[in-house]
Design an enzyme around this catalytic site. Structure first.
Site, PDB file in Angstrom:
ATOM      1  N   ASN A  37       0.810  -1.221   0.000  1.00 35.01           N
ATOM      2  CA  ASN A  37       0.000   0.000   0.000  1.00 35.01           C
ATOM      3  C   ASN A  37       0.848   1.279   0.000  1.00 35.01           C
ATOM      4  OD1 ASN A  37      -2.252   1.580   0.144  1.00 35.01           O
ATOM      5  ND2 ASN A  37      -2.916   0.883   2.168  1.00 35.01           N
ATOM      6  N   HIS A 122     -14.674  -5.399  10.616  1.00 33.77           N
ATOM      7  CA  HIS A 122     -14.405  -4.073  11.194  1.00 33.77           C
ATOM      8  C   HIS A 122     -15.699  -3.330  11.494  1.00 33.77           C
ATOM      9  CE1 HIS A 122     -10.284  -3.657   8.929  1.00 33.77           C
ATOM     10  NE2 HIS A 122     -10.345  -4.733   9.690  1.00 33.77           N
ATOM     11  N   ARG A 147     -13.730  -6.110  15.245  1.00 35.26           N
ATOM     12  CA  ARG A 147     -12.754  -5.097  15.668  1.00 35.26           C
ATOM     13  C   ARG A 147     -13.468  -3.754  15.769  1.00 35.26           C
ATOM     14  NH1 ARG A 147      -7.961  -2.637  11.959  1.00 35.26           N
ATOM     15  NH2 ARG A 147      -9.678  -1.262  11.422  1.00 35.26           N
ATOM     16  N   TYR A 159      -7.380   6.320  13.648  1.00 34.77           N
ATOM     17  CA  TYR A 159      -7.169   5.121  12.855  1.00 34.77           C
ATOM     18  C   TYR A 159      -8.494   4.373  12.650  1.00 34.77           C
ATOM     19  CZ  TYR A 159      -6.068   0.740  11.041  1.00 34.77           C
ATOM     20  OH  TYR A 159      -6.090  -0.336  10.234  1.00 34.77           O
ATOM     21  N   ASP A 212      -7.316  -2.140  17.224  1.00 41.99           N
ATOM     22  CA  ASP A 212      -5.986  -1.892  16.642  1.00 41.99           C
ATOM     23  C   ASP A 212      -5.502  -0.514  17.087  1.00 41.99           C
ATOM     24  OD1 ASP A 212      -3.748  -1.686  15.068  1.00 41.99           O
ATOM     25  OD2 ASP A 212      -4.752  -2.242  13.189  1.00 41.99           O
ATOM     26  N   HIS A 214      -2.527   0.652  16.296  1.00 37.12           N
ATOM     27  CA  HIS A 214      -1.753   1.129  15.148  1.00 37.12           C
ATOM     28  C   HIS A 214      -0.477   1.855  15.562  1.00 37.12           C
ATOM     29  CE1 HIS A 214      -2.103   1.854  10.651  1.00 37.12           C
ATOM     30  NE2 HIS A 214      -2.546   0.627  10.841  1.00 37.12           N
ATOM     31  N   GLU A 238      -4.137  -4.974  19.203  1.00 34.99           N
ATOM     32  CA  GLU A 238      -3.152  -5.099  18.123  1.00 34.99           C
ATOM     33  C   GLU A 238      -2.227  -3.886  18.072  1.00 34.99           C
ATOM     34  OE1 GLU A 238      -4.992  -5.315  14.266  1.00 34.99           O
ATOM     35  OE2 GLU A 238      -3.069  -5.054  13.266  1.00 34.99           O
ATOM     36  N   GLU A 264       1.581  -7.353  11.209  1.00 32.56           N
ATOM     37  CA  GLU A 264       1.179  -7.108   9.818  1.00 32.56           C
ATOM     38  C   GLU A 264       2.287  -6.461   8.988  1.00 32.56           C
ATOM     39  OE1 GLU A 264      -2.292  -4.636  10.504  1.00 32.56           O
ATOM     40  OE2 GLU A 264      -1.166  -2.846   9.998  1.00 32.56           O
ATOM     41  N   ARG A 285       0.370 -11.650  13.298  1.00 36.90           N
ATOM     42  CA  ARG A 285      -0.489 -11.148  12.210  1.00 36.90           C
ATOM     43  C   ARG A 285       0.231 -11.095  10.868  1.00 36.90           C
ATOM     44  NH1 ARG A 285      -4.750  -9.309  11.588  1.00 36.90           N
ATOM     45  NH2 ARG A 285      -4.294  -7.114  11.191  1.00 36.90           N
ATOM     46  N   HIS A 314      -3.114 -10.763   8.647  1.00 39.17           N
ATOM     47  CA  HIS A 314      -3.596  -9.446   8.218  1.00 39.17           C
ATOM     48  C   HIS A 314      -4.555  -9.622   7.032  1.00 39.17           C
ATOM     49  CE1 HIS A 314      -2.208  -5.257   6.547  1.00 39.17           C
ATOM     50  NE2 HIS A 314      -3.291  -5.132   7.286  1.00 39.17           N
ATOM     51  N   ASP A 318      -6.245  -3.547   1.541  1.00 37.54           N
ATOM     52  CA  ASP A 318      -5.137  -3.442   0.584  1.00 37.54           C
ATOM     53  C   ASP A 318      -4.466  -4.791   0.340  1.00 37.54           C
ATOM     54  OD1 ASP A 318      -4.536  -2.348   3.354  1.00 37.54           O
ATOM     55  OD2 ASP A 318      -2.517  -2.853   2.696  1.00 37.54           O
ATOM     56  N   GLU A 341      -8.595 -11.719   9.650  1.00 29.70           N
ATOM     57  CA  GLU A 341      -9.202 -10.407   9.381  1.00 29.70           C
ATOM     58  C   GLU A 341      -9.856 -10.463   7.995  1.00 29.70           C
ATOM     59  OE1 GLU A 341      -6.386  -7.210   9.074  1.00 29.70           O
ATOM     60  OE2 GLU A 341      -7.890  -5.714   9.630  1.00 29.70           O
ATOM     61  N   TRP A 405       1.366   6.745  12.112  1.00 33.08           N
ATOM     62  CA  TRP A 405      -0.068   6.686  11.781  1.00 33.08           C
ATOM     63  C   TRP A 405      -0.642   5.328  12.128  1.00 33.08           C
ATOM     64  CZ3 TRP A 405      -2.642   3.626   7.982  1.00 33.08           C
ATOM     65  CH2 TRP A 405      -4.044   3.848   7.953  1.00 33.08           C
TER      66      TRP A 405
HETATM   67  O1  KDG Z   1      -1.871  -0.559   4.406  1.00 35.09           O
HETATM   68  C1  KDG Z   1      -2.008  -0.460   5.777  1.00 35.09           C
HETATM   69  C2  KDG Z   1      -3.258  -1.166   6.245  1.00 35.09           C
HETATM   70  O2  KDG Z   1      -3.304  -2.470   5.751  1.00 35.09           O
HETATM   71  C3  KDG Z   1      -3.338  -1.215   7.743  1.00 35.09           C
HETATM   72  O3  KDG Z   1      -3.413   0.085   8.226  1.00 35.09           O
HETATM   73  C4  KDG Z   1      -4.543  -2.025   8.175  1.00 35.09           C
HETATM   74  O4  KDG Z   1      -3.769  -2.039  10.432  1.00 35.09           O
HETATM   75  C5  KDG Z   1      -4.465  -2.524   9.581  1.00 35.09           C
HETATM   76  C6  KDG Z   1      -5.273  -3.688   9.920  1.00 35.09           C
HETATM   77  O5  KDG Z   1      -5.107  -4.203  11.015  1.00 35.09           O
HETATM   78  O6  KDG Z   1      -6.076  -4.113   9.102  1.00 35.09           O
HETATM   79 MG    MG Z   2      -3.435  -3.464  12.006  1.00 35.58          MG
END
Ligand code: KDG
Ligand code: MG
Length: 405
Positions: A37, A122, A147, A159, A212, A214, A238, A264, A285, A314, A318, A341, A405
């Protein structure tokens, strides 16, 4: 059988996907997902310039040897671009092997360990009320694991959300540069327990929940969040902190019994080795694409099983339906698989490009017994959706400091 060509495609059907086809002299071909991504073209060039010329004329049945050749032979081991490119090749080779054998890939891995694959979806929203409404409908749809992500009140986007604009996972190509969001840890820490308190109060204790972070906390903040959420019995939290220093997780682990998930962005087992061996995490993940393919992921799973760590690949938007299919085969086999997921069946445009027979019933995903990965890619349809540059967002603290991020 010999490899005669490797075709690399980058198309923007709903979002950008990098797809490969490995063609053989006997007409059988395999498909793989090389999507990274926001850095798609780097993988395309790596595949076209550095991998494809080396594989023409080779025997596609030698999956392990080809993997070792690409990993060791590069000299410059690891890294997301290299490993995503290798992952795409590896998936396509397993697809070919399955087609030649007339068997689905899960059979080649050792057969099914379960009847279906538990999926988590999600529930993202701009407010807790919105997340609760989505959670309610997902429970009705049959999800057993969800989630939860909610925007922080007053923040420019958190996020899982984009401040009322586009969803974070949609194509951001109307923005020439990465969208900039704002982060405030104190507000987040005060807010997020309420999200889970509401979920338990409104939907009870049976539904499994996860979240998550993040990579936005410091280790001591992560330890505190784990404790704050203990009453709400999460399946996992996560990515509380980045795992660049795997030792960091010792501190978190000493303070909380909330189960931890990460992986991930891991590219090889080395990113996870200490976390697994020291039992500092509960779920790994790693993905078939960014983790270098099915070949290394099954080794990670076996290693993780020795330490009671379970696999939860994961599956964000994307990762293309090809990676999704590869995961479902892997998940059906892996004895220590936990949860996958899953973000749904994609848009009608996606379904015209990626042909994939998937069913979701009572919380479980099922695929057909088609040989190989059971997913096809329509080149002509894909060509209707040219690549559009698109970035993931970046995050700053309110004073302007760059943050994860
Ligand atoms: O490209 C980044 C995403 O795949 C990510 O931000 C998604 O954290 C993510 C998740 O747990 O699905
Ligand atoms: Mg994630």
């Amino acid at each position: 059988m010999k490899i005669t060509a490797i075709k690399v495609f980058v198309n923007s059907v709903s979002r950008n996907f990098v797809t490969i086809k490995i063609i053989t002299d006997e007409g059988t071909y395999g498909v793989g997902d090389g999507t990274l991504n926001g850095r798609e073209i780097a993988v395309v060039k790596y595949l076209e310039e550095h991998i494809a010329p080396c594989l023409i004329g080779r025997d596609p049945s030698q999956i392990e040897d080809i993997w070792q050749y690409l990993f060791k032979g590069a000299y410059w081991r690891k890294g997301p671009v290299t490993m995503t490119a290798i992952g795409a090749i590896d998936m396509a080779l397993w697809d070919i092997k399955g087609k030649v054998a007339g068997m689905p890939v899960y059979q080649l891995l050792g057969g099914k360990s379960r009847k279906g694959v538990t999926a988590y979806g999600h529930a993202n929203g701009e407010s807790i009320d919105e997340v609760m409404a989505t959670l309610g409908s997902m429970i009705e749809e049959g999800y057993k694991v969800v989630r939860l992500q909610s925007a922080l009140p007053g923040a420019k986007g958190t996020y899982g959300t984009m401040g009322g604009k586009k969803n974070y996972y949609e194509l951001q190509s109307d923005r020439p540069l990465p969208p900039e969001l704002e982060w405030n840890t104190a507000k987040y820490m005060n807010f997020v327990p309420e999200l889970f308190r509401r979920a338990r109060a409104e939907y009870g204790n049976e539904i499994r929940l996860c979240h998550d972070v993040h990579n936005r906390l410091t280790p001591i903040e992560a330890a505190r969040l784990g404790k704050l959420l203990e009453p709400y019995d999460l399946l996992f939290l996560e990515d509380m902190v980045p795992a660049d220093n795997q030792d960091t997780f010792k501190l978190i682990r000493q303070h909380t019994t909330t189960p931890l998930a990460i992986g991930e962005i891991f590219n090889t087992v080395w990113d996870a080795k200490d976390l697994i061996q020291n039992q500092l995490i509960d779920y790994c993940r790693m993905a078939v694409s960014h983790g270098g393919g099915i070949t290394p992921l099954r080794k990670v799973a076996d290693f993780a099983a020795m330490y009671n760590v379970r696999m939860a690949p994961h599956g964000a938007p994307d990762l293309s339906p090809i990676a999704c299919a590869a995961h479902i085969h892997f998940d059906l086999w892996a004895p220590n698989f936990a949860v996958q997921e899953f973000v749904g069946f994609g848009t009608p445009a996606m379904n015209s490009v990626f042909k994939f027979d998937l069913k979701f019933d009572d919380g479980l995903l099922y695929i057909t017994d088609a040989p190989g990965l059971g997913v096809d890619f329509d080149e002509a349809e894909a060509a209707k959706y040219p690549y559009k540059r698109s970035y993931l967002p970046v995050n700053r603290l309110e004073d302007g400091t760059m943050w994860g991020w």
